[in-house]
Design a protein around this motif. Structure first.
Motif, PDB file in Angstrom:
ATOM      1  N   GLU A  23     -66.331 -37.569  14.543  1.00 65.69           N
ATOM      2  CA  GLU A  23     -65.399 -37.444  15.671  1.00 65.69           C
ATOM      3  C   GLU A  23     -65.832 -36.344  16.629  1.00 65.69           C
ATOM      4  O   GLU A  23     -65.763 -36.512  17.854  1.00 65.69           O
ATOM      5  CB  GLU A  23     -63.979 -37.157  15.165  1.00 65.69           C
ATOM      6  N   ASP A  24     -66.280 -35.231  16.084  1.00 68.76           N
ATOM      7  CA  ASP A  24     -66.708 -34.111  16.932  1.00 68.76           C
ATOM      8  C   ASP A  24     -67.914 -34.496  17.792  1.00 68.76           C
ATOM      9  O   ASP A  24     -67.960 -34.177  18.976  1.00 68.76           O
ATOM     10  CB  ASP A  24     -67.033 -32.878  16.069  1.00 68.76           C
ATOM     11  N   VAL A  25     -68.880 -35.164  17.180  1.00 70.05           N
ATOM     12  CA  VAL A  25     -70.073 -35.592  17.928  1.00 70.05           C
ATOM     13  C   VAL A  25     -69.681 -36.600  19.004  1.00 70.05           C
ATOM     14  O   VAL A  25     -70.107 -36.499  20.161  1.00 70.05           O
ATOM     15  CB  VAL A  25     -71.146 -36.195  16.974  1.00 70.05           C
TER      16      VAL A  25
ATOM     17  N   ASP B 189     -74.613 -53.806  15.849  1.00 72.49           N
ATOM     18  CA  ASP B 189     -74.992 -54.241  17.196  1.00 72.49           C
ATOM     19  C   ASP B 189     -74.180 -53.523  18.254  1.00 72.49           C
ATOM     20  O   ASP B 189     -74.390 -53.728  19.440  1.00 72.49           O
ATOM     21  CB  ASP B 189     -74.705 -55.745  17.363  1.00 72.49           C
ATOM     22  N   ASP B 190     -73.227 -52.710  17.807  1.00 72.54           N
ATOM     23  CA  ASP B 190     -72.339 -52.049  18.765  1.00 72.54           C
ATOM     24  C   ASP B 190     -73.077 -50.905  19.461  1.00 72.54           C
ATOM     25  O   ASP B 190     -73.520 -49.952  18.825  1.00 72.54           O
ATOM     26  CB  ASP B 190     -71.101 -51.525  18.033  1.00 72.54           C
ATOM     27  N   PHE B 191     -73.167 -51.007  20.759  1.00 69.55           N
ATOM     28  CA  PHE B 191     -73.909 -50.031  21.546  1.00 69.55           C
ATOM     29  C   PHE B 191     -73.397 -48.602  21.348  1.00 69.55           C
ATOM     30  O   PHE B 191     -74.174 -47.656  21.222  1.00 69.55           O
ATOM     31  CB  PHE B 191     -73.832 -50.418  23.023  1.00 69.55           C
ATOM     32  N   HIS B 192     -72.096 -48.444  21.326  1.00 71.96           N
ATOM     33  CA  HIS B 192     -71.524 -47.099  21.226  1.00 71.96           C
ATOM     34  C   HIS B 192     -71.726 -46.510  19.833  1.00 71.96           C
ATOM     35  O   HIS B 192     -71.988 -45.317  19.685  1.00 71.96           O
ATOM     36  CB  HIS B 192     -70.046 -47.127  21.617  1.00 71.96           C
ATOM     37  N   VAL B 193     -71.625 -47.363  18.823  1.00 68.46           N
ATOM     38  CA  VAL B 193     -71.892 -46.917  17.448  1.00 68.46           C
ATOM     39  C   VAL B 193     -73.358 -46.505  17.333  1.00 68.46           C
ATOM     40  O   VAL B 193     -73.685 -45.459  16.763  1.00 68.46           O
ATOM     41  CB  VAL B 193     -71.541 -48.032  16.432  1.00 68.46           C
ATOM     42  N   GLN B 194     -74.245 -47.290  17.927  1.00 72.02           N
ATOM     43  CA  GLN B 194     -75.681 -46.961  17.900  1.00 72.02           C
ATOM     44  C   GLN B 194     -75.961 -45.639  18.610  1.00 72.02           C
ATOM     45  O   GLN B 194     -76.757 -44.825  18.144  1.00 72.02           O
ATOM     46  CB  GLN B 194     -76.483 -48.070  18.584  1.00 72.02           C
ATOM     47  N   ASN B 195     -75.283 -45.445  19.720  1.00 79.36           N
ATOM     48  CA  ASN B 195     -75.489 -44.241  20.507  1.00 79.36           C
ATOM     49  C   ASN B 195     -75.140 -42.981  19.708  1.00 79.36           C
ATOM     50  O   ASN B 195     -75.880 -41.996  19.697  1.00 79.36           O
ATOM     51  CB  ASN B 195     -74.607 -44.332  21.763  1.00 79.36           C
ATOM     52  N   VAL B 196     -73.999 -43.037  19.018  1.00 77.74           N
ATOM     53  CA  VAL B 196     -73.564 -41.893  18.207  1.00 77.74           C
ATOM     54  C   VAL B 196     -74.483 -41.739  16.993  1.00 77.74           C
ATOM     55  O   VAL B 196     -74.860 -40.619  16.620  1.00 77.74           O
ATOM     56  CB  VAL B 196     -72.082 -42.048  17.781  1.00 77.74           C
ATOM     57  N   ALA B 197     -74.886 -42.860  16.394  1.00 80.74           N
ATOM     58  CA  ALA B 197     -75.789 -42.813  15.235  1.00 80.74           C
ATOM     59  C   ALA B 197     -77.091 -42.103  15.610  1.00 80.74           C
ATOM     60  O   ALA B 197     -77.575 -41.232  14.887  1.00 80.74           O
ATOM     61  CB  ALA B 197     -76.078 -44.225  14.730  1.00 80.74           C
ATOM     62  N   LYS B 198     -77.612 -42.461  16.769  1.00 80.12           N
ATOM     63  CA  LYS B 198     -78.865 -41.868  17.244  1.00 80.12           C
ATOM     64  C   LYS B 198     -78.723 -40.356  17.386  1.00 80.12           C
ATOM     65  O   LYS B 198     -79.579 -39.585  16.952  1.00 80.12           O
ATOM     66  CB  LYS B 198     -79.229 -42.490  18.593  1.00 80.12           C
TER      67      LYS B 198
ATOM     68  N   GLY C 241     -78.696 -38.598  14.017  1.00 78.64           N
ATOM     69  CA  GLY C 241     -79.853 -38.757  13.146  1.00 78.64           C
ATOM     70  C   GLY C 241     -79.642 -39.786  12.058  1.00 78.64           C
ATOM     71  O   GLY C 241     -80.329 -39.773  11.032  1.00 78.64           O
ATOM     72  N   ILE C 242     -78.662 -40.677  12.242  1.00 80.27           N
ATOM     73  CA  ILE C 242     -78.435 -41.762  11.290  1.00 80.27           C
ATOM     74  C   ILE C 242     -79.402 -42.895  11.657  1.00 80.27           C
ATOM     75  O   ILE C 242     -79.461 -43.307  12.810  1.00 80.27           O
ATOM     76  CB  ILE C 242     -76.978 -42.302  11.386  1.00 80.27           C
ATOM     77  N   THR C 243     -80.184 -43.355  10.690  1.00 82.41           N
ATOM     78  CA  THR C 243     -81.088 -44.462  10.976  1.00 82.41           C
ATOM     79  C   THR C 243     -80.264 -45.730  11.130  1.00 82.41           C
ATOM     80  O   THR C 243     -79.353 -45.969  10.354  1.00 82.41           O
ATOM     81  CB  THR C 243     -82.070 -44.712   9.800  1.00 82.41           C
ATOM     82  N   TYR C 244     -80.579 -46.504  12.145  1.00 76.62           N
ATOM     83  CA  TYR C 244     -79.827 -47.734  12.328  1.00 76.62           C
ATOM     84  C   TYR C 244     -80.751 -48.850  12.748  1.00 76.62           C
ATOM     85  O   TYR C 244     -81.860 -48.621  13.222  1.00 76.62           O
ATOM     86  CB  TYR C 244     -78.720 -47.565  13.380  1.00 76.62           C
ATOM     87  N   GLU C 245     -80.271 -50.046  12.545  1.00 74.81           N
ATOM     88  CA  GLU C 245     -81.036 -51.222  12.931  1.00 74.81           C
ATOM     89  C   GLU C 245     -80.071 -52.204  13.569  1.00 74.81           C
ATOM     90  O   GLU C 245     -79.015 -52.476  13.008  1.00 74.81           O
ATOM     91  CB  GLU C 245     -81.643 -51.830  11.667  1.00 74.81           C
TER      92      GLU C 245
ATOM     93  N   GLU D 147     -79.274 -56.811  19.157  1.00 73.41           N
ATOM     94  CA  GLU D 147     -79.595 -56.060  20.367  1.00 73.41           C
ATOM     95  C   GLU D 147     -80.375 -54.802  20.029  1.00 73.41           C
ATOM     96  O   GLU D 147     -80.407 -54.364  18.908  1.00 73.41           O
ATOM     97  CB  GLU D 147     -78.310 -55.613  21.078  1.00 73.41           C
ATOM     98  N   GLU D 148     -80.956 -54.223  21.021  1.00 72.67           N
ATOM     99  CA  GLU D 148     -81.627 -52.954  20.789  1.00 72.67           C
ATOM    100  C   GLU D 148     -81.156 -51.911  21.786  1.00 72.67           C
ATOM    101  O   GLU D 148     -80.988 -52.213  22.962  1.00 72.67           O
ATOM    102  CB  GLU D 148     -83.133 -53.137  20.885  1.00 72.67           C
ATOM    103  N   ILE D 149     -80.949 -50.739  21.273  1.00 74.01           N
ATOM    104  CA  ILE D 149     -80.508 -49.677  22.158  1.00 74.01           C
ATOM    105  C   ILE D 149     -81.674 -49.272  23.053  1.00 74.01           C
ATOM    106  O   ILE D 149     -82.793 -49.118  22.600  1.00 74.01           O
ATOM    107  CB  ILE D 149     -79.966 -48.493  21.334  1.00 74.01           C
ATOM    108  N   LYS D 150     -81.443 -49.183  24.344  1.00 76.42           N
ATOM    109  CA  LYS D 150     -82.534 -48.897  25.278  1.00 76.42           C
ATOM    110  C   LYS D 150     -82.639 -47.403  25.585  1.00 76.42           C
ATOM    111  O   LYS D 150     -83.692 -46.831  25.618  1.00 76.42           O
ATOM    112  CB  LYS D 150     -82.332 -49.666  26.574  1.00 76.42           C
ATOM    113  N   LYS D 151     -81.506 -46.785  25.806  1.00 74.34           N
ATOM    114  CA  LYS D 151     -81.532 -45.364  26.127  1.00 74.34           C
ATOM    115  C   LYS D 151     -80.175 -44.749  25.818  1.00 74.34           C
ATOM    116  O   LYS D 151     -79.196 -45.464  25.667  1.00 74.34           O
ATOM    117  CB  LYS D 151     -81.870 -45.167  27.603  1.00 74.34           C
ATOM    118  N   LYS D 152     -80.168 -43.477  25.694  1.00 76.21           N
ATOM    119  CA  LYS D 152     -78.902 -42.793  25.446  1.00 76.21           C
ATOM    120  C   LYS D 152     -78.160 -42.595  26.759  1.00 76.21           C
ATOM    121  O   LYS D 152     -78.691 -42.078  27.721  1.00 76.21           O
ATOM    122  CB  LYS D 152     -79.141 -41.434  24.796  1.00 76.21           C
ATOM    123  N   ILE D 153     -76.919 -43.015  26.778  1.00 78.85           N
ATOM    124  CA  ILE D 153     -76.115 -42.836  27.987  1.00 78.85           C
ATOM    125  C   ILE D 153     -75.037 -41.801  27.699  1.00 78.85           C
ATOM    126  O   ILE D 153     -74.397 -41.825  26.664  1.00 78.85           O
ATOM    127  CB  ILE D 153     -75.460 -44.165  28.420  1.00 78.85           C
TER     128      ILE D 153
END
Ligand SMILES: [Zn+2]
Length: 158
Positions: free
Chosen positions: A65-67, A98-107, A110-114, A118-124
């Motif tokens: 939540e903090d992140v 596949d959730d973009f926002h979940v991927q963004n926070v994972a990135k 430092g959580i490895t995700y696949e 879809e593929e995450i293109k950049k951090k927004i």
């Protein structure tokens, strides 16, 4: 740790047919509640003992939540999304989502995700902004309307 470790799946990953490529899975009870009524496959896997169900600690939930708050992503995540992230973080497992926002926070964490599809293109970086006057609204402000002009507060990526 070896490749035998089960991966953490979110609801979208469970509902995708490529789930079988991942072998055994782990997830939070809330995800199963969402998907088992929609998927006979998930029901069968549950019965076969191929899905581990676990809940993250409150401490891990708080860290996620903090992140997410710091990134401006908190409003884009459901409670279930946060729990899934916390479980992957806590158990140091790969997350399938596949959730973009979940991927963004994972990135960011430092959580490895696949992704499944879809593929995450950049951090927004998402910011809260007034849709009328365009002023940036701090996360600490709790109202849903702009304190300056009363306009609707939206999330925008810049
Ligand atoms: Zn405004």
């Amino acid at each position: 740790m070896g490749a035998w470790r089960s991966k953490v799946l979110d609801a979208g990953a469970f509902l995708n047919s490529t789930f079988f490529d991942y072998g055994d899975a782990m997830t939070v009870p809330q995800v199963l509640d969402e998907v088992k009524i929609k998927s006979a496959v998930v029901e069968a896997l549950l019965n076969a003992g191929r899905i581990q169900i676990a809940e993250p600690s409150e401490k891990s939930v708080k860290i996620v939540e903090d992140v997410a708050k710091r990134m401006g992503e908190i409003g884009k995540l459901s409670r279930t999304d946060i729990l899934v992230l916390a479980l992957a973080y806590e158990t140091r497992r790969e997350l399938i989502t596949d959730d973009f926002h979940v991927q963004n926070v994972a990135k960011e964490m430092g959580i490895t995700y696949e992704p499944v599809t879809e593929e995450i293109k950049k951090k927004i970086k998402w910011v809260r902004r007034c849709s009328r006057c365009g002023r940036k609204i701090p996360e600490s402000y709790k109202g849903s309307r702009c304190p300056y002009c009363g306009g609707k507060i939206i999330y925008s990526s810049k």
